[in-house]
Design a protein around this motif. Sequence first.
Motif, PDB file in Angstrom:
ATOM      1  N   SER A 232       0.929 -10.281   0.078  1.00  0.00           N
ATOM      2  CA  SER A 232      -0.346  -9.779   0.568  1.00  0.00           C
ATOM      3  C   SER A 232      -0.752  -8.587  -0.283  1.00  0.00           C
ATOM      4  O   SER A 232       0.083  -7.871  -0.817  1.00  0.00           O
ATOM      5  CB  SER A 232      -0.185  -9.344   2.031  1.00  0.00           C
ATOM      6  OG  SER A 232      -1.226  -8.484   2.397  1.00  0.00           O
ATOM      7  N   ARG A 233      -2.065  -8.368  -0.427  1.00  0.00           N
ATOM      8  CA  ARG A 233      -2.508  -7.264  -1.261  1.00  0.00           C
ATOM      9  C   ARG A 233      -2.231  -5.910  -0.623  1.00  0.00           C
ATOM     10  O   ARG A 233      -2.390  -4.887  -1.253  1.00  0.00           O
ATOM     11  CB  ARG A 233      -3.999  -7.406  -1.563  1.00  0.00           C
ATOM     12  CG  ARG A 233      -4.419  -8.710  -2.180  1.00  0.00           C
ATOM     13  CD  ARG A 233      -3.439  -9.238  -3.203  1.00  0.00           C
ATOM     14  NE  ARG A 233      -3.275  -8.368  -4.351  1.00  0.00           N
ATOM     15  CZ  ARG A 233      -2.332  -8.499  -5.261  1.00  0.00           C
ATOM     16  NH1 ARG A 233      -1.426  -9.455  -5.144  1.00  0.00           N
ATOM     17  NH2 ARG A 233      -2.255  -7.678  -6.275  1.00  0.00           N
ATOM     18  N   LYS A 234      -1.826  -5.892   0.647  1.00  0.00           N
ATOM     19  CA  LYS A 234      -1.431  -4.624   1.273  1.00  0.00           C
ATOM     20  C   LYS A 234      -0.005  -4.320   0.828  1.00  0.00           C
ATOM     21  O   LYS A 234       0.933  -4.996   1.222  1.00  0.00           O
ATOM     22  CB  LYS A 234      -1.508  -4.726   2.804  1.00  0.00           C
ATOM     23  CG  LYS A 234      -1.138  -3.424   3.513  1.00  0.00           C
ATOM     24  CD  LYS A 234      -1.346  -3.548   5.010  1.00  0.00           C
ATOM     25  CE  LYS A 234      -0.891  -2.296   5.734  1.00  0.00           C
ATOM     26  NZ  LYS A 234      -1.615  -1.088   5.261  1.00  0.00           N
ATOM     27  N   ARG A 235       0.150  -3.328  -0.007  1.00  0.00           N
ATOM     28  CA  ARG A 235       1.442  -3.047  -0.606  1.00  0.00           C
ATOM     29  C   ARG A 235       2.201  -1.980   0.176  1.00  0.00           C
ATOM     30  O   ARG A 235       1.594  -1.107   0.793  1.00  0.00           O
ATOM     31  CB  ARG A 235       1.260  -2.556  -2.042  1.00  0.00           C
ATOM     32  CG  ARG A 235       0.503  -3.511  -2.942  1.00  0.00           C
ATOM     33  CD  ARG A 235       0.480  -2.962  -4.356  1.00  0.00           C
ATOM     34  NE  ARG A 235      -0.334  -3.783  -5.243  1.00  0.00           N
ATOM     35  CZ  ARG A 235       0.076  -4.890  -5.811  1.00  0.00           C
ATOM     36  NH1 ARG A 235       1.291  -5.325  -5.559  1.00  0.00           N
ATOM     37  NH2 ARG A 235      -0.720  -5.574  -6.604  1.00  0.00           N
ATOM     38  N   PRO A 236       3.526  -2.017   0.097  1.00  0.00           N
ATOM     39  CA  PRO A 236       4.307  -0.925   0.703  1.00  0.00           C
ATOM     40  C   PRO A 236       4.087   0.345  -0.107  1.00  0.00           C
ATOM     41  O   PRO A 236       3.717   0.296  -1.290  1.00  0.00           O
ATOM     42  CB  PRO A 236       5.753  -1.416   0.574  1.00  0.00           C
ATOM     43  CG  PRO A 236       5.734  -2.364  -0.583  1.00  0.00           C
ATOM     44  CD  PRO A 236       4.393  -3.043  -0.501  1.00  0.00           C
ATOM     45  N   ALA A 237       4.317   1.465   0.522  1.00  0.00           N
ATOM     46  CA  ALA A 237       4.146   2.740  -0.170  1.00  0.00           C
ATOM     47  C   ALA A 237       5.137   2.839  -1.326  1.00  0.00           C
ATOM     48  O   ALA A 237       6.272   2.386  -1.229  1.00  0.00           O
ATOM     49  CB  ALA A 237       4.364   3.892   0.809  1.00  0.00           C
ATOM     50  N   CYS A 238       4.689   3.402  -2.437  1.00  0.00           N
ATOM     51  CA  CYS A 238       5.578   3.596  -3.582  1.00  0.00           C
ATOM     52  C   CYS A 238       6.690   4.561  -3.176  1.00  0.00           C
ATOM     53  O   CYS A 238       6.415   5.646  -2.644  1.00  0.00           O
ATOM     54  CB  CYS A 238       4.790   4.153  -4.771  1.00  0.00           C
ATOM     55  SG  CYS A 238       5.784   4.418  -6.252  1.00  0.00           S
ATOM     56  N   PRO A 239       7.955   4.195  -3.408  1.00  0.00           N
ATOM     57  CA  PRO A 239       9.064   5.045  -2.955  1.00  0.00           C
ATOM     58  C   PRO A 239       9.330   6.252  -3.832  1.00  0.00           C
ATOM     59  O   PRO A 239      10.204   7.060  -3.516  1.00  0.00           O
ATOM     60  CB  PRO A 239      10.246   4.076  -2.986  1.00  0.00           C
ATOM     61  CG  PRO A 239       9.918   3.133  -4.094  1.00  0.00           C
ATOM     62  CD  PRO A 239       8.422   2.948  -4.017  1.00  0.00           C
ATOM     63  N   HIS A 281       2.731   3.336  -8.864  1.00  0.00           N
ATOM     64  CA  HIS A 281       1.828   3.324  -7.716  1.00  0.00           C
ATOM     65  C   HIS A 281       0.459   2.853  -8.199  1.00  0.00           C
ATOM     66  O   HIS A 281      -0.151   3.496  -9.062  1.00  0.00           O
ATOM     67  CB  HIS A 281       1.715   4.728  -7.106  1.00  0.00           C
ATOM     68  CG  HIS A 281       0.727   4.843  -5.988  1.00  0.00           C
ATOM     69  ND1 HIS A 281       1.100   4.991  -4.669  1.00  0.00           N
ATOM     70  CD2 HIS A 281      -0.629   4.829  -5.990  1.00  0.00           C
ATOM     71  CE1 HIS A 281       0.006   5.061  -3.917  1.00  0.00           C
ATOM     72  NE2 HIS A 281      -1.050   4.970  -4.691  1.00  0.00           N
ATOM     73  N   VAL A 282      -0.019   1.740  -7.673  1.00  0.00           N
ATOM     74  CA  VAL A 282      -1.343   1.234  -8.055  1.00  0.00           C
ATOM     75  C   VAL A 282      -2.394   1.885  -7.161  1.00  0.00           C
ATOM     76  O   VAL A 282      -2.381   1.706  -5.937  1.00  0.00           O
ATOM     77  CB  VAL A 282      -1.411  -0.294  -7.944  1.00  0.00           C
ATOM     78  CG1 VAL A 282      -2.832  -0.787  -8.171  1.00  0.00           C
ATOM     79  CG2 VAL A 282      -0.472  -0.932  -8.966  1.00  0.00           C
ATOM     80  N   ALA A 283      -3.274   2.644  -7.768  1.00  0.00           N
ATOM     81  CA  ALA A 283      -4.316   3.356  -7.031  1.00  0.00           C
ATOM     82  C   ALA A 283      -5.612   2.553  -7.071  1.00  0.00           C
ATOM     83  O   ALA A 283      -6.001   2.040  -8.121  1.00  0.00           O
ATOM     84  CB  ALA A 283      -4.538   4.740  -7.637  1.00  0.00           C
TER      85      ALA A 283
END
Length: 334
Positions: A232-239, A281-283
């Motif tokens: 899904s295009r909803k990504r987890p937060a960059c760790p 992180h994709v902004a």
Amino acid sequence: MLEDLTTAASPASWPAAYPQGYAVVDVETTGLARDDRIISAAVYRLDARGEVEDHWYTMVNPERDPGPVWIHGLTSDMLEGAPLFQDVAEEFAARLDGRVLVAHNAVFDWSMIAREYARAEREAPVRQRLCTIALSKELGLPLPNHKLESLAAHFGVVQQRAHHALDDARVLAEAFRPSLRAAARDGVRLPLLECLPLKEWSDSAAAPRIGRQSGSGGYGSGGYPSGSWRPSRKRPACPHPNPGRYESDKPLKQGMRVAFSGDTSVDRELLEDRAVEAGLHVATSLSRLTSLLVTNDPDSSTSKVVKARQFGTPVIDEAAFGQLLRDVEPASEG
């Protein structure tokens, strides 16, 4: 235009340092993650001056869901009886051996090929690659964007089946020949890059390495499970924490905030997937915290490009970004 460029370089003026042969390659895949697979491959072998020697095409059974069928047109039924990659690896290698691999956004094709050979416990006999996006920039071609269709149109090459490996390879071979001869005419140094073989492979959570490429930083070997194309295009937060802005001539670092703007030769969402898998992180928007903007048109007036100018955000093109993704520096401890 095509005729002039094709006949531009005489035998006496041909650069002695140019390669002796090329393998123009296109691969279609199930996606862009590290565990995605090649489902078809084509190679046009060219001599030192870009003349076609022969061509070869094969479908490949990926042993998984074929991914974006609406793009490449290869269904599970079509691929069921196709050979596995290890069954075609020897012939594929024979067609690459001793030649410069040429592809449109070559880092992608090379990465997929290197991974397939690593799975087969072999090594592709490729030592150098040439990206036609980079070559078109060296030549200063007036292209509206860096898609293959634009390069083809510039040289009057007619595409018959976009996203079919054999036709894409044919189109690229026909566009590469006048590009190569124009480079020879003008004494342009070809943008050749080293091909580093895959040093190890694991289908577990440990990410593979190409040369000194860093791991995926917790995203898993493919970023999403086998049997699906992409998440899904909803990504987890960059760790990883944001280490700040990208600096020229230095590697990317996990946690950097990367934004994209404008046309890309690779599907935008697939390019974003690659960035996430590398630990970036994709902004979706650009701010003062953005580390880098990737765009093939830095002179455009899109909101992201305009803000990048205002904030002094570093800007690079897609081809340069693809090279940087090969060697992303791990996030700092603590």
